[in-house]
Design a protein around this motif. Structure first.
Motif, short mmCIF file in Angstrom:
data_model
loop_
_atom_site.label_atom_id
_atom_site.label_comp_id
_atom_site.label_asym_id
_atom_site.label_seq_id
_atom_site.Cartn_x
_atom_site.Cartn_y
_atom_site.Cartn_z
N GLN A 21 -20.59 46.16 48.26
CA GLN A 21 -19.90 47.45 48.28
C GLN A 21 -19.16 47.64 49.60
O GLN A 21 -18.05 48.20 49.61
CB GLN A 21 -20.91 48.58 48.05
CG GLN A 21 -21.50 48.59 46.65
CD GLN A 21 -22.63 49.58 46.48
OE1 GLN A 21 -23.20 50.07 47.45
NE2 GLN A 21 -22.99 49.88 45.23
N GLN A 22 -19.74 47.17 50.69
CA GLN A 22 -19.07 47.30 51.98
C GLN A 22 -17.80 46.45 52.01
O GLN A 22 -16.80 46.87 52.61
CB GLN A 22 -20.01 46.90 53.12
CG GLN A 22 -19.42 47.13 54.51
CD GLN A 22 -19.04 48.57 54.76
OE1 GLN A 22 -19.80 49.48 54.46
NE2 GLN A 22 -17.85 48.80 55.30
N GLY A 39 -19.24 51.51 52.35
CA GLY A 39 -19.87 50.93 51.17
C GLY A 39 -20.68 51.97 50.42
O GLY A 39 -20.79 51.91 49.19
N LYS A 40 -21.23 52.93 51.14
CA LYS A 40 -22.00 54.00 50.50
C LYS A 40 -21.13 54.80 49.54
O LYS A 40 -21.56 55.15 48.44
CB LYS A 40 -22.59 54.92 51.57
CG LYS A 40 -23.43 56.06 51.01
CD LYS A 40 -23.98 56.91 52.15
CE LYS A 40 -24.76 58.10 51.60
NZ LYS A 40 -25.27 58.96 52.69
N GLU A 41 -19.89 55.07 49.95
CA GLU A 41 -18.99 55.82 49.08
C GLU A 41 -18.63 55.01 47.83
O GLU A 41 -18.55 55.56 46.73
CB GLU A 41 -17.73 56.19 49.85
CG GLU A 41 -17.94 57.24 50.90
CD GLU A 41 -16.67 57.52 51.68
OE1 GLU A 41 -15.92 58.42 51.27
OE2 GLU A 41 -16.45 56.84 52.69
N ILE A 42 -18.44 53.71 48.00
CA ILE A 42 -18.17 52.86 46.84
C ILE A 42 -19.36 52.92 45.89
O ILE A 42 -19.20 52.97 44.66
CB ILE A 42 -17.89 51.40 47.29
CG1 ILE A 42 -16.67 51.35 48.22
CG2 ILE A 42 -17.67 50.51 46.07
CD1 ILE A 42 -15.39 51.88 47.63
N PRO A 299 -29.67 48.12 59.99
CA PRO A 299 -29.60 48.19 58.53
C PRO A 299 -28.32 48.86 58.05
O PRO A 299 -28.18 50.09 58.12
CB PRO A 299 -30.83 49.02 58.16
CG PRO A 299 -31.05 49.90 59.36
CD PRO A 299 -30.53 49.16 60.56
N GLY A 300 -27.38 48.11 57.56
CA GLY A 300 -26.15 48.69 57.02
C GLY A 300 -25.18 49.12 58.10
O GLY A 300 -25.35 48.87 59.29
N HIS A 301 -24.11 49.77 57.65
CA HIS A 301 -23.03 50.21 58.53
C HIS A 301 -23.12 51.71 58.76
O HIS A 301 -23.75 52.44 58.01
CB HIS A 301 -21.67 49.88 57.92
CG HIS A 301 -21.43 48.40 57.74
ND1 HIS A 301 -20.75 47.64 58.66
CD2 HIS A 301 -21.80 47.55 56.75
CE1 HIS A 301 -20.69 46.38 58.24
NE2 HIS A 301 -21.32 46.31 57.08
N ASP A 302 -22.44 52.18 59.81
CA ASP A 302 -22.34 53.61 60.05
C ASP A 302 -21.42 54.23 59.00
O ASP A 302 -20.37 53.67 58.67
CB ASP A 302 -21.79 53.87 61.46
CG ASP A 302 -22.77 53.46 62.54
OD1 ASP A 302 -23.87 54.02 62.57
OD2 ASP A 302 -22.43 52.58 63.35
N ASP A 303 -21.82 55.40 58.50
CA ASP A 303 -21.01 56.07 57.48
C ASP A 303 -19.68 56.55 58.05
O ASP A 303 -18.66 56.55 57.36
CB ASP A 303 -21.77 57.28 56.91
CG ASP A 303 -22.96 56.86 56.06
OD1 ASP A 303 -22.98 55.70 55.61
OD2 ASP A 303 -23.85 57.70 55.82
N VAL A 304 -19.70 57.00 59.29
CA VAL A 304 -18.52 57.60 59.92
C VAL A 304 -18.34 56.95 61.30
O VAL A 304 -19.33 56.71 61.99
CB VAL A 304 -18.69 59.13 60.06
CG1 VAL A 304 -17.47 59.76 60.73
CG2 VAL A 304 -18.92 59.76 58.69
#
Length: 446
Positions: A21-22, A39-42, A299-304
């Protein structure tokens, strides 16, 4: 894909390319050129928690190399009513109270009851925010968050206030529950930006007020990432008001939230700096190690992006400040290495990602490191960047660092040396200019 909803279509397209997703978000951002989609938005599109608007579908179609009509048809399927064949007709034929015959004698009452249902359906449809409004607000928040670190504060605070107040009004209206949740998160971030405005201006009481509201919005929807981030802001407020032990505790509390991205490294770095100030050398060093581990296992990417992220360069800047506070020749030398690395990383970043405040802080730390090693020439060289910069770009924390460094230069160990006196006077002059009301004239949002 003609009878498939948008979520399933997006999953199929992504899986066919073997992408995460990212990766989809990264491809989207590269095409769109200014977005900060995550990726969270996707994932939300794939779960149909949110339906991509036409503008977004246009770029998603380009990402996957399909005609946008494919995505438009899938959205139409997702939005089409289902289950109409199980409407009230079936209930009237055989309900829990028996055959429908008795109900037929009260057709007028049944019709009136249907009118009430229709009225409620119209009430549900009365929204003051749709998907486009929420998505645009999130895009504006991401843009401001990124610009905040590199642009003059007074260029941004008016828009931050306008968007924040607009978000308050939207939340006082009516939205679909999932849009309400998104609005609360965006509002939390806007209050967080407002808190940073006040923090950078030295208005710590107002900063704390905005931070509390940001936390309340995040708690309303259980957003772990924002709850952790607000704890970081509260830790900063405590630190700059001299409550160092509380600053460490707040950072520790933030680390209990299960949040992804770089927030773990931020909180550990804040804890390390505060512990160093109160003399807990072992705790400070351990927290710095925790910050490095958090970065490695992020863990994962920053949302903003921007102010809501904690780039590696900023982590090195914090490590420099912490090592200076720990003290001792070895840690001072490590502080110089860390501050120099922070400057190098920021200089190699894109212009919008070059944090002016962190560049100031790292240069001041470098200057102090050279001062502690008895190198006045190195101190003067490192201060050049700060002293030659516009004073209106300097936050309250930078003014305090300059003032403290000026006091150190007046110490007896320098014996009134002309170079030390010259630097002290320049620091005092710059601090006075940066702290003057003329440097930050407009009234700040509260």
């Amino acid at each position: 894909m003609g009878d498939t909803g948008i979520g399933a279509v997006l999953i199929r397209l992504r899986a066919g390319r073997g992408w995460t997703q990212q990766r989809v978000a990264d491809e989207y951002n590269a095409l769109e050129g200014r977005s900060a989609k995550t990726g969270k938005e996707i994932g939300r599109y794939e779960r149909e928690v949110r339906i991509p608007i036409p503008y977004t579908r246009k770029y998603l179609a380009r990402v996957f190399g399909v005609d946008v009509a494919v995505l438009d048809r899938a959205v139409a399927v997702s939005k089409s009513p289902v289950g109409e064949e199980h409407s009230a007709v079936g209930v009237l034929q055989e309900g829990p109270l028996g055959p429908a015959a008795p109900l037929r004698s009260g057709v007028g009452a049944v019709s009136a009851d249907a009118v009430m249902s229709a009225d409620f359906a119209r009430f549900i449809a009365q929204r003051n925010a749709d998907e486009f409004v929420v998505e645009q607000l999130e895009a504006d928040v991401a843009r401001l968050a990124r610009a905040y670190v590199s642009h003059p504060l007074l260029e941004l605070y008016v828009e931050i206030k306008r968007l924040r107040d607009g978000a308050f009004e939207l939340l006082r209206g009516r939205q679909h529950p999932r849009q309400t949740a998104d609005l609360y998160v965006a509002t939390s971030r806007l209050c967080g930006l407002s808190a940073h405005v006040c923090l950078d201006m030295g208005d710590y009481d107002s900063a704390a007020t905005h931070a509390r509201t940001a936390r309340a919005c995040a708690e309303e929807v259980g957003h772990e990432g924002m709850l952790a981030w607000v704890r970081a802001v509260e830790s900063l407020i405590a630190y700059w008001t001299g409550r160092y032990e509380q600053a460490a505790r707040l950072a520790q509390a933030g680390r209990h939230h299960r949040a992804h991205g770089s927030i773990g490294a931020r909180l550990a770095s804040l804890e390390a700096r505060a512990l160093a100030i109160v003399g807990d050398r072992a705790g400070a060093v351990a927290a710095l190690v925790d910050a490095e581990r958090s970065r490695e296992a992020m863990p994962g990417h920053d949302d903003v992006p921007g102010i809501f992220a904690f780039p590696t360069a900023k982590q090195f800047a914090y490590a420099g400040t912490t090592n200076l506070a720990v003290g001792g020749r070895e840690h001072v030398q490590q502080a110089i290495v860390s501050a120099d690395t922070a400057i190098r990383l920021y200089r190699s970043a894109e212009d919008d990602d070059q944090s002016v405040g962190d560049l100031f802080a790292a240069h001041v730390d470098l200057a102090r490191g050279h001062l502690l090693l008895g190198d006045l020439d190195g101190t003067e060289a490192m201060l050049g960047f700060v002293l030659e910069s516009p004073p209106e770009r300097m936050s309250a924390s930078i003014v305090r660092r300059l003032t403290a460094l000026g006091r150190e230069l007046s110490g007896p160990q320098y014996g009134g040396a002309a170079q030390a006196t010259y630097l002290r006077e320049r620091l005092q002059h710059t601090a006075v200019l940066a702290a003057s009301p003329a440097a930050h004239s407009p009234e700040l949002p509260t």
